[in-house]
Design a protein around this motif. Structure first.
Motif, PDB file in Angstrom:
ATOM      1  N   UNK A  80       4.568   7.488  -0.430  1.00  0.00           N
ATOM      2  CA  UNK A  80       5.545   6.403  -0.347  1.00  0.00           C
ATOM      3  C   UNK A  80       4.818   5.068  -0.468  1.00  0.00           C
ATOM      4  N   UNK A  81       5.294   4.218  -1.401  1.00  0.00           N
ATOM      5  CA  UNK A  81       4.748   2.868  -1.582  1.00  0.00           C
ATOM      6  C   UNK A  81       5.618   1.890  -0.806  1.00  0.00           C
ATOM      7  N   UNK A  82       5.008   1.106   0.047  1.00  0.00           N
ATOM      8  CA  UNK A  82       5.754   0.173   0.892  1.00  0.00           C
ATOM      9  C   UNK A  82       5.706  -1.218   0.266  1.00  0.00           C
ATOM     10  N   UNK A  83       6.698  -1.491  -0.597  1.00  0.00           N
ATOM     11  CA  UNK A  83       6.818  -2.782  -1.277  1.00  0.00           C
ATOM     12  C   UNK A  83       7.735  -3.682  -0.458  1.00  0.00           C
ATOM     13  N   UNK A 118       6.718  19.315   0.214  1.00  0.00           N
ATOM     14  CA  UNK A 118       6.206  19.299   1.584  1.00  0.00           C
ATOM     15  C   UNK A 118       5.313  18.075   1.818  1.00  0.00           C
ATOM     16  N   UNK A 119       4.997  17.364   0.723  1.00  0.00           N
ATOM     17  CA  UNK A 119       4.288  16.093   0.843  1.00  0.00           C
ATOM     18  C   UNK A 119       5.068  15.024   0.074  1.00  0.00           C
ATOM     19  N   UNK A 143       9.902  12.629  12.373  1.00  0.00           N
ATOM     20  CA  UNK A 143      10.025  11.201  12.066  1.00  0.00           C
ATOM     21  C   UNK A 143       8.719  10.471  12.336  1.00  0.00           C
ATOM     22  N   UNK A 144       8.475   9.463  11.491  1.00  0.00           N
ATOM     23  CA  UNK A 144       7.375   8.529  11.702  1.00  0.00           C
ATOM     24  C   UNK A 144       7.969   7.126  11.773  1.00  0.00           C
ATOM     25  N   UNK A 145       7.603   6.385  12.785  1.00  0.00           N
ATOM     26  CA  UNK A 145       8.051   4.998  12.912  1.00  0.00           C
ATOM     27  C   UNK A 145       6.920   4.098  12.399  1.00  0.00           C
ATOM     28  N   UNK A 197       0.826  -1.200   0.000  1.00  0.00           N
ATOM     29  CA  UNK A 197       0.000   0.000   0.000  1.00  0.00           C
ATOM     30  C   UNK A 197       0.865   1.256   0.000  1.00  0.00           C
ATOM     31  N   UNK A 198       0.281   2.339  -0.485  1.00  0.00           N
ATOM     32  CA  UNK A 198       0.950   3.642  -0.498  1.00  0.00           C
ATOM     33  C   UNK A 198       0.350   4.531   0.582  1.00  0.00           C
ATOM     34  N   UNK A 199       1.169   5.392   1.155  1.00  0.00           N
ATOM     35  CA  UNK A 199       0.725   6.308   2.199  1.00  0.00           C
ATOM     36  C   UNK A 199       1.242   7.704   1.886  1.00  0.00           C
ATOM     37  N   UNK A 200       0.379   8.694   2.058  1.00  0.00           N
ATOM     38  CA  UNK A 200       0.761  10.085   1.835  1.00  0.00           C
ATOM     39  C   UNK A 200       1.216  10.715   3.148  1.00  0.00           C
TER      40      UNK A 200
END
Length: 270
Positions: free
Chosen positions: A42-45, A38-39, A71-73, A7-10
């Protein structure tokens, strides 16, 4: 935050400088560049991010090199897009029928059948082309690359629309050794232009298998040597030992080995 693989996340930030100085943005995922706005989407493959936890970071700086960051964990999880209601391996003759039925498919493109001679692997795909998703969820793959007396282990690898691969299940199949020497009827019979002759051996042995015409003259020697225990197949292309085409008619094939001799009839029609 937890995100499923595939999935992708903005991600986005709002920042401004009190003096009105333009700001620069640099996005990174585990230290790899991921955008400069500023945005950032990201696709998490799974192949790109094999670790179950990644760090998404944005660095904000001005022309004077003053910098801050956020940061985002992210915890990545595998979302099961396939549910199997049936997965089995059926030994049929000298092959293994790998069969499975899905009760649910979400975004599935197709499957690879994985195989190993060891329970712990490594597993390798036996089909070179992806088995496409079916609306009825019913699948079957015939593995003919098996040997009598061996055990094989199988898994399924599902590929979804995001390119994510997910392995499912593990089953096994034992290919039994023949219990006695046997010579089968050729197939097809009658035939033109080729026919297959199958024989079984419970142990390694020297085998002679030849084709004769109706008067008993030797036409073609198909085998004369050692064969391992198991099921074997030979093909006769209706030619003699000199490479000449045999005429239509009745022929006989004879197999001999230690303590065994049998002759069967076949018919060549043109």
């Amino acid at each position: 935050k937890t995100i499923s693989y595939g999935h992708s996340e903005m991600f986005g930030v709002r920042a401004s400088d009190v003096d009105g100085v333009p700001l620069n943005y640099t996005w990174e995922v585990d230290g790899s560049y991921a955008g400069d706005s500023y945005i950032s989407q990201i696709a998490f493959i799974q192949e790109q991010f094999p670790d179950s936890t990644v760090i998404v970071e944005v660095k904000i700086s001005d022309i004077y090199n003053a910098e801050t960051s956020m940061r985002w964990y992210i915890r990545l999880s595998v979302k099961a897009s396939v549910e199997l209601s049936e997965f089995m391996a059926v030994v049929d003759d000298n092959s293994v029928n790998v069969e499975w039925q899905t009760s649910k498919e979400e975004g599935t493109v197709g499957f690879y059948v994985l195989k190993s001679t060891r329970k712990s692997g490594p597993f390798e795909a036996v089909n070179t082309e992806l088995i496409p998703s079916r609306s009825d969820g019913k699948y079957r793959y015939i593995d003919k690359d098996v040997k009598a007396g061996s055990k094989y282990y199988y898994k399924l690898r599902e590929i979804d629309i995001y390119g994510t691969s997910t392995d499912h299940g593990q089953i096994e199949a034992q290919i039994a050794l023949p219990t006695s020497v046997a010579l089968a009827q050729n197939y097809p019979n009658p035939f033109n232009p080729t026919t297959t002759i199958r024989f079984e051996l419970p142990a390694t042995n020297n085998v002679s298998l030849s084709v004769f015409n109706a008067t008993g003259q030797l036409v073609r020697t198909l085998a004369n040597g050692e064969f391992a225990a198991g099921v074997h197949q030979l093909t006769w292309d209706a030619k003699d030992d000199a490479g000449m085409h045999a005429p239509s008619g009745i022929y006989y094939y004879r197999m001999t080995t230690d303590g065994f001799s049998q002759t069967r009839k076949l018919l060549l029609l043109k």
